[in-house]
Write a protein that holds these residues in place. Structure first.
Motif, short mmCIF file in Angstrom:
data_model
loop_
_atom_site.label_atom_id
_atom_site.label_comp_id
_atom_site.label_asym_id
_atom_site.label_seq_id
_atom_site.Cartn_x
_atom_site.Cartn_y
_atom_site.Cartn_z
N ALA A 299 0.84 -1.21 0.00
CA ALA A 299 0.00 0.00 0.00
C ALA A 299 0.87 1.26 0.00
N TYR A 300 1.99 1.20 0.71
CA TYR A 300 2.93 2.33 0.75
C TYR A 300 3.51 2.60 -0.64
N VAL A 301 3.99 1.56 -1.31
CA VAL A 301 4.58 1.74 -2.64
C VAL A 301 3.52 2.23 -3.63
N LEU A 302 2.30 1.70 -3.51
CA LEU A 302 1.22 2.10 -4.39
C LEU A 302 0.89 3.58 -4.21
N LYS A 303 0.85 4.04 -2.95
CA LYS A 303 0.54 5.45 -2.69
C LYS A 303 1.67 6.35 -3.17
N LEU A 304 2.91 5.92 -2.95
CA LEU A 304 4.06 6.70 -3.40
C LEU A 304 4.04 6.81 -4.93
N ARG A 305 3.78 5.70 -5.59
CA ARG A 305 3.71 5.70 -7.05
C ARG A 305 2.61 6.65 -7.53
N GLN A 306 1.47 6.64 -6.87
CA GLN A 306 0.36 7.51 -7.25
C GLN A 306 0.77 8.98 -7.15
N ILE A 307 1.43 9.34 -6.06
CA ILE A 307 1.84 10.74 -5.86
C ILE A 307 2.85 11.16 -6.92
N LEU A 308 3.83 10.30 -7.20
CA LEU A 308 4.85 10.61 -8.20
C LEU A 308 4.22 10.82 -9.57
N ARG A 309 3.23 10.00 -9.90
CA ARG A 309 2.58 10.13 -11.21
C ARG A 309 1.75 11.42 -11.27
N TYR A 310 1.08 11.78 -10.19
CA TYR A 310 0.35 13.05 -10.16
C TYR A 310 1.32 14.23 -10.34
N LEU A 311 2.47 14.15 -9.67
CA LEU A 311 3.47 15.23 -9.76
C LEU A 311 4.13 15.28 -11.12
N GLY A 312 4.15 14.15 -11.83
CA GLY A 312 4.83 14.08 -13.12
C GLY A 312 6.33 13.94 -12.99
N THR A 313 6.80 13.49 -11.82
CA THR A 313 8.25 13.37 -11.61
C THR A 313 8.79 11.98 -11.90
N CYS A 314 7.89 11.00 -12.02
CA CYS A 314 8.28 9.63 -12.37
C CYS A 314 7.04 8.96 -12.95
N ASP A 315 7.22 8.19 -14.03
CA ASP A 315 6.04 7.56 -14.63
C ASP A 315 5.59 6.32 -13.87
N GLY A 316 6.41 5.85 -12.92
CA GLY A 316 5.99 4.75 -12.06
C GLY A 316 5.88 3.42 -12.77
N ASN A 317 6.47 3.28 -13.95
CA ASN A 317 6.37 2.04 -14.71
C ASN A 317 7.31 0.99 -14.11
N MET A 318 6.75 0.12 -13.29
CA MET A 318 7.57 -0.89 -12.61
C MET A 318 8.06 -1.96 -13.58
N GLN A 319 7.29 -2.19 -14.64
CA GLN A 319 7.66 -3.21 -15.62
C GLN A 319 8.97 -2.84 -16.33
N ASN A 320 9.16 -1.54 -16.57
CA ASN A 320 10.38 -1.07 -17.23
C ASN A 320 11.51 -0.77 -16.26
N GLY A 321 11.25 -1.00 -14.96
CA GLY A 321 12.28 -0.72 -13.96
C GLY A 321 12.37 0.73 -13.55
N ASN A 322 11.37 1.54 -13.94
CA ASN A 322 11.41 2.96 -13.60
C ASN A 322 11.01 3.23 -12.15
N LEU A 323 10.44 2.22 -11.50
CA LEU A 323 10.16 2.31 -10.07
C LEU A 323 10.42 0.93 -9.48
N ARG A 324 11.38 0.85 -8.57
CA ARG A 324 11.71 -0.43 -7.96
C ARG A 324 12.09 -0.19 -6.51
N ALA A 325 11.88 -1.21 -5.70
CA ALA A 325 12.02 -1.03 -4.26
C ALA A 325 13.02 -2.03 -3.69
N ASP A 326 13.86 -1.53 -2.78
CA ASP A 326 14.68 -2.39 -1.93
C ASP A 326 13.97 -2.45 -0.59
N VAL A 327 13.69 -3.66 -0.12
CA VAL A 327 12.87 -3.85 1.07
C VAL A 327 13.73 -4.39 2.20
#
Length: 503
Positions: free
Chosen positions: A186-214
């Motif tokens: 839920a945290y990653v999903l919300k962060l991705r949503q905010i970044l996409r609204y801001l236009g600072t990252c497209d959040g495309n996890m499939q292309n590796g544009n958003l990835r997480a170290d846990v």
């Protein structure tokens, strides 16, 4: 504003063979900055280009080539910090993180260890309607991405693609405030949503544009509360880092597996080794990648080729003024202005494009009715066909036109669904379609009365049953609707049937 209740994190409790255990999770999310050029060169960031075609002399670490910072990347990092209600540091600096790997031509990565551009912030994570939790952000720093090593093209050779080398990443580091797999996703999903609204990252996890170290550790109940009182990390247990997670589902599965692995080791009398691990989704397990290096092993030192970065408060204020309405504010406005439920507002604001479509369709109309048609009919159809709102064959104006016809009683709900199908597959103006195809609802009570009288006259036995059991009156309503081709106003039909049967 929404009436939210902020709860402290609820730990997921896992029963071991001997004790109960709780999870503690911190995340380092790497978000690729939405920029056409790299952080320190003018090379393209285009995804999917031919290997090694987007590489400048700086990226390839050619002798004498000096980095020049991309101001737009800095702006995007500041914009992200403001969107997360974080402190913007007017002075920051770049450091060299030294390690050797084939896809890192310089032999070091330019990052920001000691003086990041963004300080502490927070993310509000929605857990269920009316319930939210705050996850603290420790910092956001900019750094270069590395290249990509390819090992599966030839059994005897490895290849290196430097297209990603030098691409600007924002590393968004959370505090260890996340207490379970579902909350992590839920945290990653919300962060991705905010970044996409801001236009600072497209959040495309499939292309590796958003990835997480846990980072995952386990501790006994009560230990986390001691950490919060003392800020002493020793209460939390030894953590292991799971690298490069790019799926919400896999994040949850990896956390669950890693927690149980650690519990088994500790309860078996062993000790957790702080290390970096990889997750194998095929086997649903994590495996050791390397022991976790401490910061001093990287021999961090200030990058001598880059002066400290100083920005003006007026420049930051200008960026702040240009921020769009963010998801939480938009959701609150949809609830307050359109009378939507929190659930419907959540669905409509999940993506910026969805919210924009709804708002355009709902302008000057019944927001609840429009939301119902957008969510149930349009989103349902698009999802079934594997499309998103950007590929919708129905425009906001067309959907709004259908809603107008319903609101004015020109068509019934059943006719509206038939009309929606025509607009979806053929296009056209809903009002013209209704007029040209004779789809208007019959509201003439005289015509409806005639139809009701005929049905009653033809079915005397059914009349007796309905008069002794009023629930059976619905049969007459159905027959009238059938006789009128579904065009009769259902409300008027029901009232006339009740009157004629003396119910």
């Amino acid at each position: 504003m929404l009436d939210l209740t902020f709860e402290p994190p609820k730990p997921k409790v896992i029963a071991g063979a001997k004790h109960d255990w709780e999870l503690v999770i911190g995340m380092e999310v790497h978000a690729q900055v939405a920029s056409n050029a790299k952080l320190f060169s003018g090379a393209s960031t285009q995804f999917g280009a031919e290997p090694n075609s987007n590489v400048s002399f700086v990226d390839a670490a050619m002798p004498g080539m000096l980095p020049v910072i991309n101001e737009f990347c800095v702006e995007q990092a500041v914009r992200t910090g403001l969107g997360l209600k974080a402190q913007i540091n007017l002075k920051s600096a770049f450091d060299r993180k030294n390690y050797f790997y084939p896809d890192l031509p310089q032999g070091y990565q330019i990052s920001q260890l000691y003086h990041p551009i963004v300080g502490e912030g927070e993310i509000i994570v929605d857990m269920e309607p009316g319930i939210a939790r705050k996850v603290r952000i420790e910092r956001i720093h900019m750094e270069q991405d590395a290249g990509k090593s390819i090992h599966d093209m030839d059994p005897h050779m490895s290849f290196v693609d430097l297209n990603r080398t030098g691409v600007c990443l924002m590393e968004i580091v959370s505090r260890p405030d996340i207490r379970g797999p579902e909350e992590a996703a839920a945290y990653v999903l919300k962060l991705r949503q905010i970044l996409r609204y801001l236009g600072t990252c497209d959040g495309n996890m499939q292309n590796g544009n958003l990835r997480a170290d846990v980072n995952v550790s386990v501790c006994r109940p009560g230990a986390y509360e001691k950490y919060m009182e003392t800020q002493d990390f020793s209460h939390l247990g030894t953590r292991c880092e799971i690298k490069n997670m790019n799926s919400m589902r896999f994040i949850q599965m990896a956390i669950d597996y890693e927690a149980r692995r650690q519990i088994a080791i500790v309860e078996g009398g062993g000790e957790i080794v702080q290390e970096t691990r990889l997750y194998d989704p095929d086997k649903n397990e994590t495996r050791s990648m390397r022991s976790k290096e401490e910061a001093h092993d990287y021999r961090y030192f200030p990058d001598p080729d880059l002066l400290p970065l100083e920005i003006e408060q007026d420049w930051v204020d200008g960026i702040a003024e240009s921020l769009p309405e963010l998801p939480d504010e938009k959701k609150s406005r949809f609830v307050n202005n359109f009378g939507l439920s929190e659930y419907d507002a959540n669905v409509l604001t999940a993506e910026h494009e969805n919210a924009a479509f709804f708002e355009a369709a709902a302008e000057g109309r019944d927001g609840k009715l429009v939301a119902n048609w957008v969510i149930n009919e349009l989103f349902g159809r698009l999802k079934k066909e594997g499309h998103d709102i950007t590929e919708s064959p129905v425009s906001p104006a067309q959907l709004g036109g259908i809603v107008d016809l319903i609101s004015s009683d020109a068509i019934s709900g059943k006719i509206a669904k038939d009309l929606f199908e025509i607009v979806y597959t053929e296009g056209g103006d809903p009002a013209k379609i209704v007029e040209e195809r004779g789809m208007k609802q019959v509201t003439d009570t005289g015509a409806i009365e005639t139809a009701v009288d005929q049905i009653i006259a033809d079915n005397p036995a059914q009349v007796e049953k309905a008069q002794s059991n009023p629930k059976l009156a619905g049969w007459f309503v159905g027959q009238v609707m059938k006789a009128t081709g579904g065009k009769a106003n259902p409300k008027a039909v029901n009232e006339i049937v009740q009157q004629k049967l003396g119910l």
